[in-house]
Enzyme design. Structure first.
Site, PDB file in Angstrom:
ATOM      1  N   SER A  70       3.247  -5.105   7.304  1.00 30.66           N
ATOM      2  CA  SER A  70       2.775  -5.196   8.680  1.00 30.66           C
ATOM      3  C   SER A  70       3.740  -4.410   9.558  1.00 30.66           C
ATOM      4  CB  SER A  70       2.769  -6.668   9.124  1.00 30.66           C
ATOM      5  OG  SER A  70       2.715  -6.750  10.530  1.00 30.66           O
ATOM      6  N   HIS A  77      -1.451   0.966   5.643  1.00 32.07           N
ATOM      7  CA  HIS A  77      -2.313   1.931   6.333  1.00 32.07           C
ATOM      8  C   HIS A  77      -2.612   3.124   5.405  1.00 32.07           C
ATOM      9  CE1 HIS A  77       0.018   0.248   9.928  1.00 32.07           C
ATOM     10  NE2 HIS A  77      -1.218  -0.020  10.256  1.00 32.07           N
TER      11      HIS A  77
HETATM   12  P1  AMP Z   1      -2.966  -2.113  12.641  1.00 29.51           P
HETATM   13  O1  AMP Z   1      -2.262  -0.818  12.841  1.00 29.51           O
HETATM   14  O2  AMP Z   1      -2.058  -3.252  12.350  1.00 29.51           O
HETATM   15  O3  AMP Z   1      -3.988  -2.395  13.709  1.00 29.51           O
HETATM   16  O4  AMP Z   1      -3.801  -1.952  11.301  1.00 29.51           O
HETATM   17  C1  AMP Z   1      -4.686  -0.867  11.124  1.00 29.51           C
HETATM   18  C2  AMP Z   1      -5.505  -1.120   9.887  1.00 29.51           C
HETATM   19  O5  AMP Z   1      -4.643  -1.243   8.759  1.00 29.51           O
HETATM   20  C3  AMP Z   1      -6.295  -2.433   9.975  1.00 29.51           C
HETATM   21  O6  AMP Z   1      -7.583  -2.240   9.412  1.00 29.51           O
HETATM   22  C4  AMP Z   1      -5.453  -3.371   9.145  1.00 29.51           C
HETATM   23  O7  AMP Z   1      -6.209  -4.422   8.583  1.00 29.51           O
HETATM   24  C5  AMP Z   1      -4.914  -2.455   8.077  1.00 29.51           C
HETATM   25  N1  AMP Z   1      -3.702  -3.003   7.465  1.00 29.51           N
HETATM   26  C6  AMP Z   1      -2.637  -3.539   8.117  1.00 29.51           C
HETATM   27  N2  AMP Z   1      -1.724  -3.995   7.234  1.00 29.51           N
HETATM   28  C7  AMP Z   1      -2.236  -3.748   5.989  1.00 29.51           C
HETATM   29  C8  AMP Z   1      -1.777  -3.998   4.664  1.00 29.51           C
HETATM   30  N3  AMP Z   1      -0.607  -4.584   4.409  1.00 29.51           N
HETATM   31  N4  AMP Z   1      -2.557  -3.601   3.636  1.00 29.51           N
HETATM   32  C9  AMP Z   1      -3.752  -3.008   3.870  1.00 29.51           C
HETATM   33  N5  AMP Z   1      -4.245  -2.737   5.095  1.00 29.51           N
HETATM   34  C10 AMP Z   1      -3.501  -3.106   6.150  1.00 29.51           C
END
Ligand code: AMP
Length: 296
Positions: free
Chosen positions: A182, A35
């Site tokens: 993640s 993030h």
């Molecule tokens: P989330 O909080 O999981 O909904 O993710 C929020 C944003 O962060 C989304 O656009 C995801 O694709 C991105 N994101 C999640 N994990 C990663 C990662 N390991 N590297 C880059 N971006 C990420």
């Protein structure tokens, strides 16, 4: 850094609307280095707003909505040093207070892959992203390539509904082991973390095969499935074309390698976007290159 909880408070964002684009980075919190890399990319483009909202409508029945990690104080502490201007962290009622009837449905790009395993997931994602775009009115929004299908359905929504926002995608940030970062990695114990490496290993094996000239989709899928054996349940291993996710027998152009599997209590996904167009295998983009956008 302002912490805004209501739609009414979002008028405070007007102070950052100027020559440089207002950049939105939507998240569900439980922030990690992936993030933060998107936030850093955004900060090079303009003032950044991060939304933190665990969106109930994108969780299918029986998924981990209740267990999903929530720690706003820790998230704010990570964002403050990055120069983020505002965090929008609404309550569920603020986003879904009135019983809404109108939702955004994905088109064909929402079928299969995660759309097959998680009924209603992409409709939930698109509906909340549309609400966030309407509320925040960013000029740029940044998404992670790790959620490749999500990037492609959002891109289609923005194009089809003529939404006035430019999209940018950032590369996947990984642990030293290769495991894609993640928020759900917190569910894994040490042994499970080790087994979870099989997702990125599967992708890397297919990438190597592409580098050696393999273009047969079934051969690539077969190799990924073999690497995924340490997982508790393989949900899918697929090779698709970008942006429309076709599945030709022989691949060319821009290719998405996509895997999803259960390891212990966690459903994990990982992706590689590879551009084969120039003969070499190089990383591709799903939305826009932030550097190109900055120059524009
Ligand atoms: P989330 O909080 O999981 O909904 O993710 C929020 C944003 O962060 C989304 O656009 C995801 O694709 C991105 N994101 C999640 N994990 C990663 C990662 N390991 N590297 C880059 N971006 C990420």
């Amino acid at each position: 850094m302002e912490v805004l909880r209501t739609a009414a408070q979002l008028s405070r964002l007007d102070q950052w609307r100027g020559e440089r684009p207002l950049v939105l980075v939507p998240t569900m919190g439980a922030l990690h280095a992936g993030h933060l890399s998107l936030v850093e990319t955004g900060a090079r483009m303009g003032p950044v707003v991060v939304s933190i909202f665990v969106n109930p409508t994108q969780f299918a029945p029986g998924e981990d909505l209740d267990a999903y990690p929530r720690d706003l104080a820790a998230d704010l502490a990570l964002l403050e040093p990055l120069g983020v201007k505002a965090v929008f962290s609404p309550a569920v009622d603020e986003m879904y207070g009135q019983p809404g009837e109108v939702t955004v449905q994905p088109g064909s790009r929402g079928r299969g892959l995660c759309g097959g395993d998680r009924p209603g997931h992409f409709s939930g994602v698109l509906t909340v992203v549309a609400k966030l775009f309407g509320l925040v009115q960013p000029q740029v929004a940044i998404f992670g390539r790790k959620d490749a299908q999500q990037c492609l359905v959002i891109r289609q929504m923005v194009e089809d509904l003529r939404m006035p926002v430019s999209l940018v995608d950032g590369p996947t940030v990984r642990e030293a082991s290769g495991l894609a970062m993640s928020s759900r990695n917190r569910y894994l114990d040490e042994g499970q973390q080790e087994r979870a490496m099989c997702l990125s290993q599967g992708l890397n094996t297919a990438r190597e095969m592409l580098g050696n000239g393999e273009r047969n989709r079934a051969a690539l899928v077969g190799a990924m499935l073999r690497e995924l054996k340490p997982a508790d349940k393989i949900e899918y291993a697929e090779v698709r074309l970008v942006p429309n996710l076709e599945e030709p027998d022989e691949v060319s152009g821009e290719v998405l390698l996509a895997v999803a599997a259960l390891v212990g209590p966690a459903r994990l996904i990982d992706n590689l976007v590879l551009d084969l167009a120039e003969g070499d295998v190089v990383d591709g983009f799903l939305l826009g290159d932030p550097q190109q956008w900055s120059k524009a």
